[in-house]
Write a protein that holds these residues in place. Structure first.
Motif, mmCIF file in Angstrom:
data_model
loop_
_atom_site.group_PDB
_atom_site.id
_atom_site.type_symbol
_atom_site.label_atom_id
_atom_site.label_comp_id
_atom_site.label_asym_id
_atom_site.label_seq_id
_atom_site.Cartn_x
_atom_site.Cartn_y
_atom_site.Cartn_z
ATOM 1 N N VAL A 1 -5.874 -8.542 -2.243
ATOM 2 C CA VAL A 1 -6.763 -9.456 -3.858
ATOM 3 C C VAL A 1 -6.960 -7.577 -4.498
ATOM 4 C CG1 VAL A 1 -7.791 -11.284 -2.883
ATOM 5 C CG2 VAL A 1 -9.517 -8.296 -3.596
ATOM 6 N N VAL A 2 -5.603 -8.285 -5.932
ATOM 7 C CA VAL A 2 -5.196 -7.192 -6.683
ATOM 8 C C VAL A 2 -7.269 -6.569 -7.680
ATOM 9 C CG1 VAL A 2 -4.565 -7.198 -9.396
ATOM 10 C CG2 VAL A 2 -2.765 -8.570 -7.666
ATOM 11 N N ARG A 3 -7.240 -7.554 -7.535
ATOM 12 C CA ARG A 3 -9.348 -7.319 -8.257
ATOM 13 C C ARG A 3 -10.029 -8.121 -6.750
ATOM 14 N NH1 ARG A 3 -12.819 -6.379 -13.150
ATOM 15 N NH2 ARG A 3 -11.097 -5.353 -13.464
ATOM 16 N N GLY A 4 -10.720 -6.955 -6.975
ATOM 17 C CA GLY A 4 -12.745 -7.268 -5.862
ATOM 18 C C GLY A 4 -12.374 -6.636 -4.559
ATOM 19 N N GLY B 1 -12.999 -18.108 -5.125
ATOM 20 C CA GLY B 1 -14.100 -18.330 -6.302
ATOM 21 C C GLY B 1 -14.461 -18.194 -7.693
ATOM 22 N N TYR B 2 -13.370 -17.597 -7.664
ATOM 23 C CA TYR B 2 -12.856 -17.497 -9.712
ATOM 24 C C TYR B 2 -12.463 -18.426 -10.079
ATOM 25 C CZ TYR B 2 -13.158 -12.023 -9.145
ATOM 26 O OH TYR B 2 -13.906 -11.078 -9.609
ATOM 27 N N ALA B 3 -12.748 -18.486 -11.441
ATOM 28 C CA ALA B 3 -11.850 -19.851 -11.922
ATOM 29 C C ALA B 3 -10.634 -20.115 -11.653
ATOM 30 C CB ALA B 3 -12.672 -19.989 -13.693
ATOM 31 N N HIS B 4 -9.907 -18.851 -11.873
ATOM 32 C CA HIS B 4 -8.749 -18.711 -11.355
ATOM 33 C C HIS B 4 -8.158 -17.846 -10.176
ATOM 34 C CE1 HIS B 4 -8.141 -20.895 -15.288
ATOM 35 N NE2 HIS B 4 -8.849 -20.128 -16.074
ATOM 36 N N TRP B 5 -7.402 -18.239 -9.427
ATOM 37 C CA TRP B 5 -6.372 -17.700 -8.650
ATOM 38 C C TRP B 5 -5.409 -17.303 -8.355
ATOM 39 C CZ3 TRP B 5 -4.589 -20.133 -3.954
ATOM 40 C CH2 TRP B 5 -5.857 -21.092 -3.723
ATOM 41 N N VAL C 1 -30.790 -12.352 -0.368
ATOM 42 C CA VAL C 1 -30.971 -11.561 -2.253
ATOM 43 C C VAL C 1 -30.591 -13.331 -2.845
ATOM 44 C CG1 VAL C 1 -29.508 -10.310 -3.808
ATOM 45 C CG2 VAL C 1 -30.408 -9.445 -1.992
ATOM 46 N N ASP C 2 -31.277 -13.268 -3.582
ATOM 47 C CA ASP C 2 -30.818 -14.875 -4.608
ATOM 48 C C ASP C 2 -29.148 -14.954 -5.130
ATOM 49 O OD1 ASP C 2 -30.364 -17.318 -4.665
ATOM 50 O OD2 ASP C 2 -32.043 -16.887 -6.676
ATOM 51 N N ALA C 3 -28.543 -14.536 -4.434
ATOM 52 C CA ALA C 3 -26.594 -15.196 -4.864
ATOM 53 C C ALA C 3 -25.729 -15.077 -3.851
ATOM 54 C CB ALA C 3 -26.409 -13.482 -6.097
ATOM 55 N N VAL C 4 -24.302 -15.526 -4.517
ATOM 56 C CA VAL C 4 -23.676 -15.605 -3.593
ATOM 57 C C VAL C 4 -22.736 -15.064 -3.519
ATOM 58 C CG1 VAL C 4 -21.792 -17.112 -2.483
ATOM 59 C CG2 VAL C 4 -23.491 -18.611 -3.921
ATOM 60 N N PHE C 5 -22.698 -13.366 -2.406
ATOM 61 C CA PHE C 5 -21.518 -12.637 -2.744
ATOM 62 C C PHE C 5 -19.864 -12.870 -1.733
ATOM 63 C CE2 PHE C 5 -25.648 -10.707 -2.564
ATOM 64 C CZ PHE C 5 -25.859 -10.215 -3.976
ATOM 65 N N VAL C 6 -18.913 -12.215 -2.120
ATOM 66 C CA VAL C 6 -17.976 -13.006 -1.265
ATOM 67 C C VAL C 6 -17.726 -11.566 -0.859
ATOM 68 C CG1 VAL C 6 -15.923 -13.676 -1.848
ATOM 69 C CG2 VAL C 6 -17.535 -14.623 -3.095
ATOM 70 N N GLY C 7 -16.841 -11.705 0.438
ATOM 71 C CA GLY C 7 -16.560 -10.231 0.821
ATOM 72 C C GLY C 7 -17.061 -9.269 2.047
ATOM 73 N N THR C 8 -18.196 -10.162 1.999
ATOM 74 C CA THR C 8 -19.469 -9.371 2.930
ATOM 75 C C THR C 8 -18.682 -9.265 4.464
ATOM 76 O OG1 THR C 8 -20.881 -11.834 2.194
ATOM 77 C CG2 THR C 8 -21.895 -9.188 0.968
ATOM 78 N N PRO D 1 -18.882 -13.945 -10.868
ATOM 79 C CA PRO D 1 -17.878 -13.931 -9.711
ATOM 80 C C PRO D 1 -17.711 -12.479 -9.914
ATOM 81 C CG PRO D 1 -17.516 -16.379 -10.146
ATOM 82 C CD PRO D 1 -18.330 -16.063 -10.477
ATOM 83 N N ALA D 2 -16.775 -11.839 -10.994
ATOM 84 C CA ALA D 2 -16.484 -10.569 -11.055
ATOM 85 C C ALA D 2 -17.586 -9.233 -11.342
ATOM 86 C CB ALA D 2 -15.723 -11.016 -11.924
#
Ligand code: ADP
Ligand code: PLP
Ligand code: ZN
Length: 307
Positions: free
Chosen positions: A13-16, A47-51, A221-228, A281-282
């Motif tokens: 991915v470019v970002r993230g 998971g972002y609005a756009h990809w 942790v109460d959040a959704v992480f991506v890439g974990t 997500p960002a």
């Protein structure tokens, strides 16, 4: 020290930080040479609005591999694979792994069988038989979550005994090391913890086999992480390299890196989002570069128990 070379076939991915972006830097920091093939190149995770972005075809993967082979530099100690959406791409990965294992019989294949989570598949269903029949049998280290382990074995996990049985069934399919990266099993510390389990079959000097099974309670942790999931598989590769017959230590180091990275990430995300707001997500992208020291030398904060 002898050089260790990893071939990592994952998303870019470019970002993230998902896929190769989650795996390459931490492996390099730990001294591994990493050759990376980007199975997709997207602007950001899905998971972002756009990809937007491009997908590498099976043929294009083969072309890259042919180039490596023509130069006779297809000698690897590890291969690491993650998210794939396409059966012909996955079948080509299988062919490559078979050839690489021929070139180096000691090659270790670390496979994250990405199929879905929480009862839903997020790859096409026709990938399941390819994983079951072709990919998992080649894997040395397998890192499914609970749902993926259930899909691969056809068994439901409701109790710790079920989880142990499922890990043994996965051993029977091929891999000597299996880690269930997250399960819905109840932690004795309460619902603020998630439970991960691991199992390693070890061949003793007299030829008999024993298995070491471990249980970890990981602060949730109460959040959704991506890439974990991708970072977990990469760190398990690194720490099983240093502790090949001690899954307990390898898992403690891996889970401790995860804990440090996630704590730094959520602290930053909450600060960026502001009081009472849920981070985007960002804002929740893993704080990878900032975690360099923790990746290099993780203080053990998560303990594993022997079962
Ligand atoms: P998968 O994508 O394979 O389901 P996850 O990303 O859910 O895997 O989990 C991999 C590891 O990441 C877990 O074992 C844990 O260490 C860490 N992790 C992921 N999400 C959280 C969370 N919300 N709180 C704490 N740890 C987490
Ligand atoms: N690769 C891409 C392109 C993704 O969008 C995602 C998740 O959205 C992943 C990989 C996997 O991330 P995880 O490690 O959280 O399973
Ligand atoms: Zn995953």
């Amino acid at each position: 020290m002898q050089e260790r070379r990893v071939l990592s076939i994952q998303s870019h991915v470019v970002r993230g930080y998902v896929g190769n972006k989650s795996a390459v830097f931490p492996l390099q920091v730990l001294g591994f040479e990493v050759d990376s093939i980007n199975s997709v190149q997207f602007s950001n995770h899905t998971g972002y609005a756009h990809w937007k972005g491009q997908v590498l075809t099976a043929e294009e993967l083969n072309v890259l591999y042919e180039g490596i082979k023509l130069n006779n530099v297809h000698h690897y100690d590890y291969i690491l694979t993650g998210y794939s959406r396409d059966t012909s791409f996955l079948e080509t990965v299988v062919d490559i792994i078979k050839e690489l294992k021929k070139a180096n019989p000691g090659l270790v294949y670390v496979c994250d069988p990405v199929l879905g989570d929480q009862g839903a598949m997020y790859v096409p269903e026709n990938l399941l038989p390819v994983y079951k029949n072709k990919v998992v049998p080649l894997a040395d280290i397998l890192t499914p979550n609970q749902f993926e382990a259930e899909l691969l074995t056809g068994r439901t996990i409701r109790t710790a005994a079920d989880a142990v049985q499922v890990m043994d069934l996965l051993h029977d399919m091929g891999p000597e090391t299996v880690v269930l990266t997250s399960t819905d099993l109840l932690s004795k510390h309460g619902d603020q913890f998630l439970v991960a389990l691991g199992s390693q079959k070890i061949k003793k000097a007299d030829g008999t086999r024993v298995s070491q099974k471990i249980w970890m309670d990981i602060p949730k942790v109460d959040a959704v992480f991506v890439g974990t999931g991708d970072l977990f598989a990469a760190m398990l590769l690194a720490w099983t390299h240093h502790h090949p017959a001690d899954l307990k230590t390898a898992c403690e180091k891996t889970a401790s890196v995860m804990h440090h990275v996630i704590q730094r990430t959520i602290a930053y995300a909450n600060e960026m989002a502001g009081p009472g707001k849920r981070p985007s997500p960002a804002q929740l992208e893993l704080r990878m570069v900032q975690s360099k020291a923790d990746i290099e030398n993780p203080a053990t904060v998560v303990r594993a128990e022997l079962l």
